[in-house]
Design a protein around this motif. Sequence first.
Motif, PDB file in Angstrom:
ATOM      1  N   PRO A  44      12.293  -3.344  -3.278  1.00  0.00           N
ATOM      2  CA  PRO A  44      12.952  -3.642  -2.001  1.00  0.00           C
ATOM      3  C   PRO A  44      12.041  -3.683  -0.783  1.00  0.00           C
ATOM      4  CG  PRO A  44      14.367  -2.244  -3.305  1.00  0.00           C
ATOM      5  CD  PRO A  44      13.077  -2.364  -4.066  1.00  0.00           C
ATOM      6  N   ALA A  45      11.260  -2.627  -0.543  1.00  0.00           N
ATOM      7  CA  ALA A  45      10.456  -2.576   0.677  1.00  0.00           C
ATOM      8  C   ALA A  45       9.197  -3.429   0.595  1.00  0.00           C
ATOM      9  CB  ALA A  45      10.086  -1.141   1.009  1.00  0.00           C
ATOM     10  N   ALA A  46       8.907  -4.002  -0.563  1.00  0.00           N
ATOM     11  CA  ALA A  46       7.733  -4.873  -0.682  1.00  0.00           C
ATOM     12  C   ALA A  46       8.051  -6.308  -0.302  1.00  0.00           C
ATOM     13  CB  ALA A  46       7.183  -4.823  -2.109  1.00  0.00           C
ATOM     14  N   ALA A  68       7.709   6.817   0.071  1.00  0.00           N
ATOM     15  CA  ALA A  68       6.742   6.170  -0.822  1.00  0.00           C
ATOM     16  C   ALA A  68       6.394   4.770  -0.318  1.00  0.00           C
ATOM     17  CB  ALA A  68       7.305   6.106  -2.241  1.00  0.00           C
ATOM     18  N   SER A  69       7.390   4.041   0.163  1.00  0.00           N
ATOM     19  CA  SER A  69       7.155   2.685   0.668  1.00  0.00           C
ATOM     20  C   SER A  69       6.219   2.715   1.873  1.00  0.00           C
ATOM     21  CB  SER A  69       8.478   2.021   1.053  1.00  0.00           C
ATOM     22  OG  SER A  69       9.329   1.880  -0.075  1.00  0.00           O
ATOM     23  N   ALA A  70       6.433   3.685   2.765  1.00  0.00           N
ATOM     24  CA  ALA A  70       5.568   3.802   3.939  1.00  0.00           C
ATOM     25  C   ALA A  70       4.157   4.215   3.544  1.00  0.00           C
ATOM     26  CB  ALA A  70       6.165   4.811   4.919  1.00  0.00           C
ATOM     27  N   ALA A  71       4.049   5.157   2.612  1.00  0.00           N
ATOM     28  CA  ALA A  71       2.736   5.631   2.178  1.00  0.00           C
ATOM     29  C   ALA A  71       1.948   4.538   1.469  1.00  0.00           C
ATOM     30  CB  ALA A  71       2.894   6.849   1.264  1.00  0.00           C
ATOM     31  N   THR A  75       8.088  -2.381   5.804  1.00  0.00           N
ATOM     32  CA  THR A  75       8.206  -1.034   6.360  1.00  0.00           C
ATOM     33  C   THR A  75       8.267  -1.022   7.889  1.00  0.00           C
ATOM     34  OG1 THR A  75       5.799  -0.779   6.322  1.00  0.00           O
ATOM     35  CG2 THR A  75       7.029   0.020   4.408  1.00  0.00           C
ATOM     36  N   THR A  76       8.213  -2.187   8.527  1.00  0.00           N
ATOM     37  CA  THR A  76       8.221  -2.229   9.989  1.00  0.00           C
ATOM     38  C   THR A  76       9.419  -1.488  10.572  1.00  0.00           C
ATOM     39  OG1 THR A  76       7.178  -4.398   9.887  1.00  0.00           O
ATOM     40  CG2 THR A  76       8.132  -3.762  11.980  1.00  0.00           C
ATOM     41  N   LYS A  95       4.332   7.496  -6.833  1.00  0.00           N
ATOM     42  CA  LYS A  95       4.228   6.147  -6.285  1.00  0.00           C
ATOM     43  C   LYS A  95       5.227   5.217  -6.979  1.00  0.00           C
ATOM     44  CE  LYS A  95      -0.678   6.301  -4.986  1.00  0.00           C
ATOM     45  NZ  LYS A  95      -1.996   5.647  -5.152  1.00  0.00           N
ATOM     46  N   ILE A  96       5.665   4.214  -6.249  1.00  0.00           N
ATOM     47  CA  ILE A  96       6.571   3.224  -6.832  1.00  0.00           C
ATOM     48  C   ILE A  96       5.784   2.377  -7.825  1.00  0.00           C
ATOM     49  CG2 ILE A  96       8.137   1.311  -6.365  1.00  0.00           C
ATOM     50  CD1 ILE A  96       8.368   2.419  -3.482  1.00  0.00           C
TER      51      ILE A  96
END
Length: 533
Positions: free
Chosen positions: A49-51, A121-124, A130-131, A191-192
Motif C-alpha cells: 500500500p504505502a509503496a 515500517a513504511s516511514a522507516a 509516506t508524504t 520490515k515489510i
Amino acid sequence: MRSRWLPLAVLAATILTTGGLTACSNNAPTDAVDRISINGEEPARGLIPAAADDDAGIKIIDLLFAGLVTYDQQGKVVNDVAREITDSSDHKTWTIHLNTDRKFSDGTPVLAKNFVRAWKASAAQKLGATTAYEAIEGAEGDGTGNLSGVMANGDDKITIKLKRPVADFSNRLGINGFYPLPDSAFDKQGKIKKGFGQKPVGNGPYTLTNWEPSTQIMLDKSTTYRGPREAQNAGLEVKIYADLSAAYQDLLAGNLDVLDQIPDGELPNSKKDLGNRRASAVQAGMQTLDIDYQTKHFSGEEGKLRRQAISQAINREEIIETIFYGTRKAATDFLAPQILGHIAGGAENNKVLEFDAVAAKQAWQAADKIHPWQGELKITYNSNESNQPWVDAICNQLSNTLGIKAVGDPKPDFKTMMEMMDEHAFSGPFRMGWSMGYPSPNNLLAGRYVKGGNGNKMGYDNPAYTELLSKAQAADTPKEAGKLYEQAQTLLLADLPSIPLWSPGSNIGFSQHVGKVTTDWKGEVAFHKVTRK
C-alpha cells in the motif's frame, strides 16, 4: 465522529443507465467465478500500500485494502475500520477507536498494531506514499522517520500526536499510505517483505486470486470485509492493456464490461457505438507538464522564463475543444475547479496560464540571452493512454510560437515514466497527472509541491509556500483555509514548478451485461458497486 473536513463541491457527474435483455458475459474466466471485467494498467510499484504512488497500483490496492475511513460520493469522511475518531481542541492529538469485528483475508483480526506497525515500517523504509505522515511527531518533512507520535493502546485504540495542528487530519486516514498490514507482511527484522507486494493479504472488499504480469489481475469478493464498501459483484477481472484503443475495441466486441476512460479519439463515435451505456464525471485532479529542476536550461532564472514561455505558448482551450471535444476544464491554477482554494480565471496572478503568443516569445528570447537554446524540445509521455494527440498539438503550438522544434517522446507505459523520474532522466517536460487521494486541497498541493512529496518529481522547494500550507491545515474554518490555500497558489503561479494544463474528465463506457456504473467523489468508477445483470 467529530466532523472536521474541508467542503468539496459535489462532482458534476452524469450517469447514463442502460436497458436491455439480461445476458451472461461471454468472457467468464475458466474458474467459473462471474467476475466483472475492467481495464487496467500494470502496477508500477507492486501492491504494497504505502509503496504505490501510481494510479494503476492504487486502483488495485484500494480494492484490496480498507482504511480507518473511506469517503462518500460528496467527499465526506465515513468511518470504515474506525468506529470513532476525535481530536483535541488544538487539533494536535487524534484518538481513534476501532471496530472489533474486522479481519484480513487470511482470517487474522485487524488490530491497532496492524495500522501502527504498517505506518512505522513504511516511514522507516522510505516508501513512496509516506508524504501524508509528514505532520506526525517524529516524521521528517517527506513523511519518513520513526513516527514516534503513533501509538497502539490495546487492540482497538490508536493515538496520533501531531507536531502541528491539522484540523482535517481525519481526511488523510482513508488513503493507501494509512492502510493496515497483517503480521505476515513483515520479516523477522520487522520490515515489510518485498514479496508481499506480489501476493498481498488485505482487509478490503476484494481478495487477490491471481496476478499474471502484464496480462490480468483476478480479484474475488472478500468474505471477511464488513465495511461500507461491500462488493456488489462476485469479483473483478482487471485486464491489462498496452493502449486504451484495444480496450475500447474489446468493449465493443463484448470482451470487456467496464472501460473507465474512452479514448479521446473515440469520443465522437461513442454515442453511436454505446448509446446510453456511457457515463461522465469531472475528476478531482490535474494534468500537468513537469520539468525537473536538474534539467539543462530549466534551473534558475533561465528555467523560470522558459516555464513561463511554454505555459503561455499553449492554447489550452483550443486543445480541449479539438482533441477532447470539450470534456476537460482548462487550468486557471493548480486545483480542479470544485476544490476549496481554487483561483478562477481572470486573476492577475494566473495570466501565466493564459495563451499569449507575444509574451511567450518574449520570455523565451529573454531566456536565450542567459543561455541560448539548442536542439529539440522533447515532451515525454506514456503512449498506452490517449496522450499522443494532445502532446502532438502542444508540440505544434510550441514550435510555431517559440520558433523551436518541439517533438513528442513516447514511452510504452507510466511504469517506464516513473523509472525515468527516479533517475532524473528527462531532457525536457514530461507528462504528469495527479488524482486526489483524499478530499482536501492539501493532498495535491502538498503531495505535488512540498519538498519530499511523493508527487514532487521536479525537486521544487519553497519554504514560504510550505509555511502557508501549514497555516491552511491549522485553520478552524473552510473560509480561512481557502484564503490561505489561494495565497499558497500565488507562489506556485509565480514559480511554475510544473505547468497546469487541464482538469481531466472521466468518459466511461460499459457493456449491456452490467448495471449500476456510478462514480465516486473523485469522478472515478466505483467498481465495488457495479452489478452483473
